[in-house]
Motif scaffolding. Sequence first.
Motif, PDB file in Angstrom:
ATOM      1  N   MET A 141       5.907   8.840   4.933  1.00  0.00           N
ATOM      2  CA  MET A 141       5.024   7.812   4.394  1.00  0.00           C
ATOM      3  C   MET A 141       5.625   6.443   4.693  1.00  0.00           C
ATOM      4  O   MET A 141       6.440   6.304   5.593  1.00  0.00           O
ATOM      5  CB  MET A 141       4.807   8.022   2.893  1.00  0.00           C
ATOM      6  N   ARG A 142       5.231   5.450   3.923  1.00  0.00           N
ATOM      7  CA  ARG A 142       5.751   4.101   4.122  1.00  0.00           C
ATOM      8  C   ARG A 142       5.688   3.348   2.803  1.00  0.00           C
ATOM      9  O   ARG A 142       5.144   3.840   1.808  1.00  0.00           O
ATOM     10  CB  ARG A 142       4.952   3.354   5.193  1.00  0.00           C
ATOM     11  N   LEU A 143       6.253   2.145   2.808  1.00  0.00           N
ATOM     12  CA  LEU A 143       6.129   1.245   1.667  1.00  0.00           C
ATOM     13  C   LEU A 143       4.826   0.460   1.778  1.00  0.00           C
ATOM     14  O   LEU A 143       4.311   0.253   2.878  1.00  0.00           O
ATOM     15  CB  LEU A 143       7.312   0.266   1.633  1.00  0.00           C
ATOM     16  N   PRO A 144       4.283  -0.009   0.664  1.00  0.00           N
ATOM     17  CA  PRO A 144       3.061  -0.811   0.748  1.00  0.00           C
ATOM     18  C   PRO A 144       3.336  -2.197   1.301  1.00  0.00           C
ATOM     19  O   PRO A 144       4.437  -2.739   1.128  1.00  0.00           O
ATOM     20  CB  PRO A 144       2.599  -0.908  -0.717  1.00  0.00           C
ATOM     21  N   LYS A 145       2.367  -2.766   1.976  1.00  0.00           N
ATOM     22  CA  LYS A 145       2.408  -4.188   2.273  1.00  0.00           C
ATOM     23  C   LYS A 145       2.125  -4.932   0.972  1.00  0.00           C
ATOM     24  O   LYS A 145       1.469  -4.416   0.078  1.00  0.00           O
ATOM     25  CB  LYS A 145       1.375  -4.549   3.339  1.00  0.00           C
ATOM     26  N   GLU A 146       2.637  -6.146   0.864  1.00  0.00           N
ATOM     27  CA  GLU A 146       2.461  -6.836  -0.416  1.00  0.00           C
ATOM     28  C   GLU A 146       0.991  -7.077  -0.734  1.00  0.00           C
ATOM     29  O   GLU A 146       0.589  -7.050  -1.900  1.00  0.00           O
ATOM     30  CB  GLU A 146       3.249  -8.149  -0.461  1.00  0.00           C
ATOM     31  N   TYR A 147       0.153  -7.272   0.287  1.00  0.00           N
ATOM     32  CA  TYR A 147      -1.283  -7.452   0.050  1.00  0.00           C
ATOM     33  C   TYR A 147      -1.904  -6.169  -0.493  1.00  0.00           C
ATOM     34  O   TYR A 147      -2.763  -6.211  -1.383  1.00  0.00           O
ATOM     35  CB  TYR A 147      -1.988  -7.840   1.350  1.00  0.00           C
ATOM     36  N   GLU A 148      -1.468  -5.032   0.040  1.00  0.00           N
ATOM     37  CA  GLU A 148      -1.975  -3.747  -0.442  1.00  0.00           C
ATOM     38  C   GLU A 148      -1.590  -3.541  -1.902  1.00  0.00           C
ATOM     39  O   GLU A 148      -2.408  -3.099  -2.719  1.00  0.00           O
ATOM     40  CB  GLU A 148      -1.424  -2.611   0.425  1.00  0.00           C
ATOM     41  N   TRP A 149      -0.338  -3.847  -2.212  1.00  0.00           N
ATOM     42  CA  TRP A 149       0.124  -3.671  -3.584  1.00  0.00           C
ATOM     43  C   TRP A 149      -0.719  -4.507  -4.548  1.00  0.00           C
ATOM     44  O   TRP A 149      -1.179  -4.015  -5.581  1.00  0.00           O
ATOM     45  CB  TRP A 149       1.595  -4.074  -3.696  1.00  0.00           C
ATOM     46  N   GLU A 150      -0.922  -5.771  -4.202  1.00  0.00           N
ATOM     47  CA  GLU A 150      -1.676  -6.648  -5.096  1.00  0.00           C
ATOM     48  C   GLU A 150      -3.131  -6.196  -5.239  1.00  0.00           C
ATOM     49  O   GLU A 150      -3.686  -6.192  -6.348  1.00  0.00           O
ATOM     50  CB  GLU A 150      -1.621  -8.094  -4.600  1.00  0.00           C
ATOM     51  N   ALA A 151      -3.744  -5.786  -4.145  1.00  0.00           N
ATOM     52  CA  ALA A 151      -5.146  -5.361  -4.186  1.00  0.00           C
ATOM     53  C   ALA A 151      -5.334  -4.114  -5.043  1.00  0.00           C
ATOM     54  O   ALA A 151      -6.383  -3.938  -5.679  1.00  0.00           O
ATOM     55  CB  ALA A 151      -5.657  -5.101  -2.767  1.00  0.00           C
ATOM     56  N   ALA A 152      -4.322  -3.250  -5.087  1.00  0.00           N
ATOM     57  CA  ALA A 152      -4.443  -1.979  -5.808  1.00  0.00           C
ATOM     58  C   ALA A 152      -3.807  -2.009  -7.192  1.00  0.00           C
ATOM     59  O   ALA A 152      -3.947  -1.052  -7.954  1.00  0.00           O
ATOM     60  CB  ALA A 152      -3.791  -0.864  -4.989  1.00  0.00           C
TER      61      ALA A 152
END
Length: 394
Positions: A304-315
């Motif tokens: 897998m991978r770590l989230p991008k900061e935009y992904e983290w904030e959106a979710a």
Amino acid sequence: MKEIIHINPDAKVFLERFRKIRQQSENICRPLEIEDYVVQPVADVSPPKWHLGHTTWFFETFILIPFVRDYEVFDAQYNFVFNSYYETVGARVLRTDRGNLSRPSVADVYQYRAYVNAKMEEFLESDSLTVEINAILELGLNHEQQHQELLYYDIKYILGHNPLFPSYSERVIFEKRPIKKNEFIPISEGLYEIGFSGTGFCFDNELGRHKQYLESFEIASNVVSNSEYLQFIEAGGYTNFKYWHSDGWAWVKEKNAKAPLYWHYIDANWMHYTLNGLQAIELDASLCHVNFYEAAAFASWKGMRLPKEYEWEAASHLFAWGERWEWTESAYLPYSRFAKQSGAIGEYNGKFMVNQMVLRGASEATSAGHSRPSYRNFFHPKLQWQFSGIRLVK
């Protein structure tokens, strides 16, 4: 003419916030012995005494000196001692030398705090507040809350590297969240609004709300646990280069890394240092004290991978967060409309937008009211001493 904000019930609440936040810093240090206040095991850790002085210096330097007529500084040398990184304000003690400051004494620093607190309270009770001053005051309070979390980091590092593994305080036990089944939450592709919105406080690096296109992804509902990370260790995660970035693998070899910070393999059992002393690893507890290299390697091992900061904030509204700062795979860079302020305040965030990675969320050591989904924390990828963990994306 500057706009004057006369004292009103809201301003009295602001005064109470000042008192409460200033007292909390001292409360954090109350369990310490005098010797604990002056230790600096490594460059990234500042002595607790220095944090108490530096947060006081902020209010003296940016509020009292420029805005209070005929203000007398407590000690003219303290600008050199307690300035952190503000080139605009003048020379300062090198960060690596803060542990050499046997003077001023701990008693001197507490006298300094009392002096500045009294002058600040006089100022806050006057009719002198302006929009400009109010903004600096708000920044100063949030700045002190940042240092309250750093105090926990640094105290734990100081005591956790004492060969006796002394307890900081048996009464300080961070709340543990109940374990829930981990699920992956699907997030649809599309345009998402990223950045701070609202009327409250935020740091300048959160400003410039903008649209960000995201492809569909799935994000874990839970952060990684100790037992999950132990599987990585036992599978040879620290001995297989293929999971690591090049810089990360160099760090593993340089440090002979084998586990997260504070983990110790003693008599065939994994133990870890906590603020309550050395204890057995709690397998179901959330992993803590891994750096970006370790987080990315674990994610790679899991496919897998770590989230991008935009992904983290959106979710972020779809899962519980706030127990660990969560590494993202986003470099700490300015948003497109970011603009540094003039003067010393402009040095607060912008000058650090290079060679660091973004973490999102908050931690159990974060001060109350000092977190929001748009908050952009940042650290160098090799650092482990912050209360950091991992959330996976696939």
